[in-house]
Design a protein around this motif. Structure first.
Motif, mmCIF file in Angstrom:
data_model
loop_
_atom_site.group_PDB
_atom_site.id
_atom_site.type_symbol
_atom_site.label_atom_id
_atom_site.label_comp_id
_atom_site.label_asym_id
_atom_site.label_seq_id
_atom_site.Cartn_x
_atom_site.Cartn_y
_atom_site.Cartn_z
ATOM 1 N N PRO A 3 1.048 -1.087 -0.065
ATOM 2 C CA PRO A 3 0.139 -0.143 0.546
ATOM 3 C C PRO A 3 0.964 1.262 0.314
ATOM 4 O O PRO A 3 0.420 1.424 -0.772
ATOM 5 C CB PRO A 3 -1.024 0.061 1.408
ATOM 6 C CG PRO A 3 -1.052 -1.859 1.941
ATOM 7 C CD PRO A 3 0.376 -2.085 0.807
ATOM 8 N N GLU A 4 2.426 1.362 0.861
ATOM 9 C CA GLU A 4 2.885 2.199 0.665
ATOM 10 C C GLU A 4 3.532 2.742 -0.560
ATOM 11 O O GLU A 4 3.545 3.521 -0.701
ATOM 12 C CB GLU A 4 3.458 2.390 1.945
ATOM 13 C CG GLU A 4 4.403 1.440 1.582
ATOM 14 C CD GLU A 4 4.317 0.284 2.779
ATOM 15 O OE1 GLU A 4 5.100 -0.966 2.549
ATOM 16 O OE2 GLU A 4 3.042 0.090 2.467
ATOM 17 N N LEU A 9 3.608 5.871 -5.338
ATOM 18 C CA LEU A 9 3.236 5.893 -7.099
ATOM 19 C C LEU A 9 2.011 6.668 -7.767
ATOM 20 O O LEU A 9 2.414 7.807 -8.194
ATOM 21 C CB LEU A 9 3.193 4.500 -8.018
ATOM 22 C CG LEU A 9 3.764 3.822 -7.883
ATOM 23 C CD1 LEU A 9 4.043 2.411 -8.375
ATOM 24 C CD2 LEU A 9 5.049 3.877 -8.774
ATOM 25 N N GLU A 10 0.959 6.808 -7.028
ATOM 26 C CA GLU A 10 0.218 7.785 -7.239
ATOM 27 C C GLU A 10 0.004 9.060 -6.816
ATOM 28 O O GLU A 10 -0.137 10.450 -7.827
ATOM 29 C CB GLU A 10 -0.856 6.840 -6.231
ATOM 30 C CG GLU A 10 -2.538 7.593 -6.776
ATOM 31 C CD GLU A 10 -3.719 7.276 -6.385
ATOM 32 O OE1 GLU A 10 -3.962 6.607 -6.061
ATOM 33 O OE2 GLU A 10 -3.900 8.276 -4.414
ATOM 34 N N VAL A 35 -3.945 1.459 -13.520
ATOM 35 C CA VAL A 35 -4.002 2.930 -13.750
ATOM 36 C C VAL A 35 -4.798 3.518 -13.993
ATOM 37 O O VAL A 35 -5.158 3.260 -14.692
ATOM 38 C CB VAL A 35 -2.860 3.447 -14.289
ATOM 39 C CG1 VAL A 35 -2.649 4.905 -14.318
ATOM 40 C CG2 VAL A 35 -1.324 2.837 -13.718
ATOM 41 N N TYR A 36 -5.720 4.524 -12.968
ATOM 42 C CA TYR A 36 -7.356 4.344 -13.135
ATOM 43 C C TYR A 36 -6.670 6.233 -13.864
ATOM 44 O O TYR A 36 -6.211 7.358 -12.894
ATOM 45 C CB TYR A 36 -8.320 4.473 -12.194
ATOM 46 C CG TYR A 36 -8.490 2.913 -12.923
ATOM 47 C CD1 TYR A 36 -9.472 2.825 -13.405
ATOM 48 C CD2 TYR A 36 -7.626 2.569 -11.976
ATOM 49 C CE1 TYR A 36 -10.347 1.113 -13.359
ATOM 50 C CE2 TYR A 36 -8.289 1.256 -11.780
ATOM 51 C CZ TYR A 36 -9.293 0.049 -12.879
ATOM 52 O OH TYR A 36 -9.080 -1.157 -12.573
ATOM 53 N N LEU A 37 -7.537 7.000 -14.658
ATOM 54 C CA LEU A 37 -8.066 8.565 -14.891
ATOM 55 C C LEU A 37 -9.726 8.232 -14.381
ATOM 56 O O LEU A 37 -10.258 8.273 -15.140
ATOM 57 C CB LEU A 37 -7.445 9.055 -15.672
ATOM 58 C CG LEU A 37 -7.918 10.464 -15.915
ATOM 59 C CD1 LEU A 37 -6.977 11.576 -14.774
ATOM 60 C CD2 LEU A 37 -7.118 10.319 -17.437
ATOM 61 N N VAL A 44 -1.221 -0.673 -17.046
ATOM 62 C CA VAL A 44 -1.509 -1.229 -15.869
ATOM 63 C C VAL A 44 0.437 -0.825 -15.749
ATOM 64 O O VAL A 44 1.666 -0.802 -15.964
ATOM 65 C CB VAL A 44 -0.958 -2.853 -16.206
ATOM 66 C CG1 VAL A 44 -0.418 -3.345 -15.004
ATOM 67 C CG2 VAL A 44 -2.316 -3.016 -15.974
ATOM 68 N N VAL A 45 0.728 -0.484 -14.051
ATOM 69 C CA VAL A 45 2.388 -0.161 -13.763
ATOM 70 C C VAL A 45 2.691 -1.222 -13.130
ATOM 71 O O VAL A 45 2.571 -2.371 -12.575
ATOM 72 C CB VAL A 45 2.058 0.732 -13.287
ATOM 73 C CG1 VAL A 45 1.971 1.098 -11.544
ATOM 74 C CG2 VAL A 45 4.250 1.796 -12.417
ATOM 75 N N PHE A 46 4.266 -1.993 -13.810
ATOM 76 C CA PHE A 46 4.782 -3.192 -13.257
ATOM 77 C C PHE A 46 5.456 -2.418 -12.301
ATOM 78 O O PHE A 46 6.857 -1.734 -12.897
ATOM 79 C CB PHE A 46 4.991 -3.716 -14.511
ATOM 80 C CG PHE A 46 4.230 -4.635 -14.872
ATOM 81 C CD1 PHE A 46 3.360 -5.607 -14.694
ATOM 82 C CD2 PHE A 46 3.843 -3.909 -16.112
ATOM 83 C CE1 PHE A 46 2.537 -6.331 -15.307
ATOM 84 C CE2 PHE A 46 2.759 -4.271 -17.193
ATOM 85 C CZ PHE A 46 1.791 -4.953 -17.003
#
Length: 67
Positions: A3-4, A9-10, A35-37, A44-46
């Motif tokens: 989560p952290e 990243l967010e 990833v959403y807008l 997707v972020v890997f």
């Protein structure tokens, strides 16, 4: 991803691209996140850890009907 890590990243995506960006954990996938807008899925972020170095890769598919 933890989560952290997702929060970091967010924050990066919001600061760099758009305040409406949201990163969500994926079920049963520890090395990537969605990833959403707003409500729209973007990609997707890997997470990639190799030779002691950590990096992230963002993958976004664009359909021809969206152009």
């Amino acid at each position: 991803m933890k989560p952290e890590e997702i929060k970091k990243l967010e924050a990066y995506f919001k600061r760099t691209f758009n305040q409406e960006m949201v990163i969500k954990a994926r079920q049963k996938k520890d090395e990537s996140a969605e990833v959403y807008l707003g409500d729209e899925f973007l990609g997707v972020v890997f997470r990639d850890e190799e030779d002691g170095e950590l990096s992230y890769s963002f993958s976004m598919a664009i359909l021809d009907i969206d152009l």
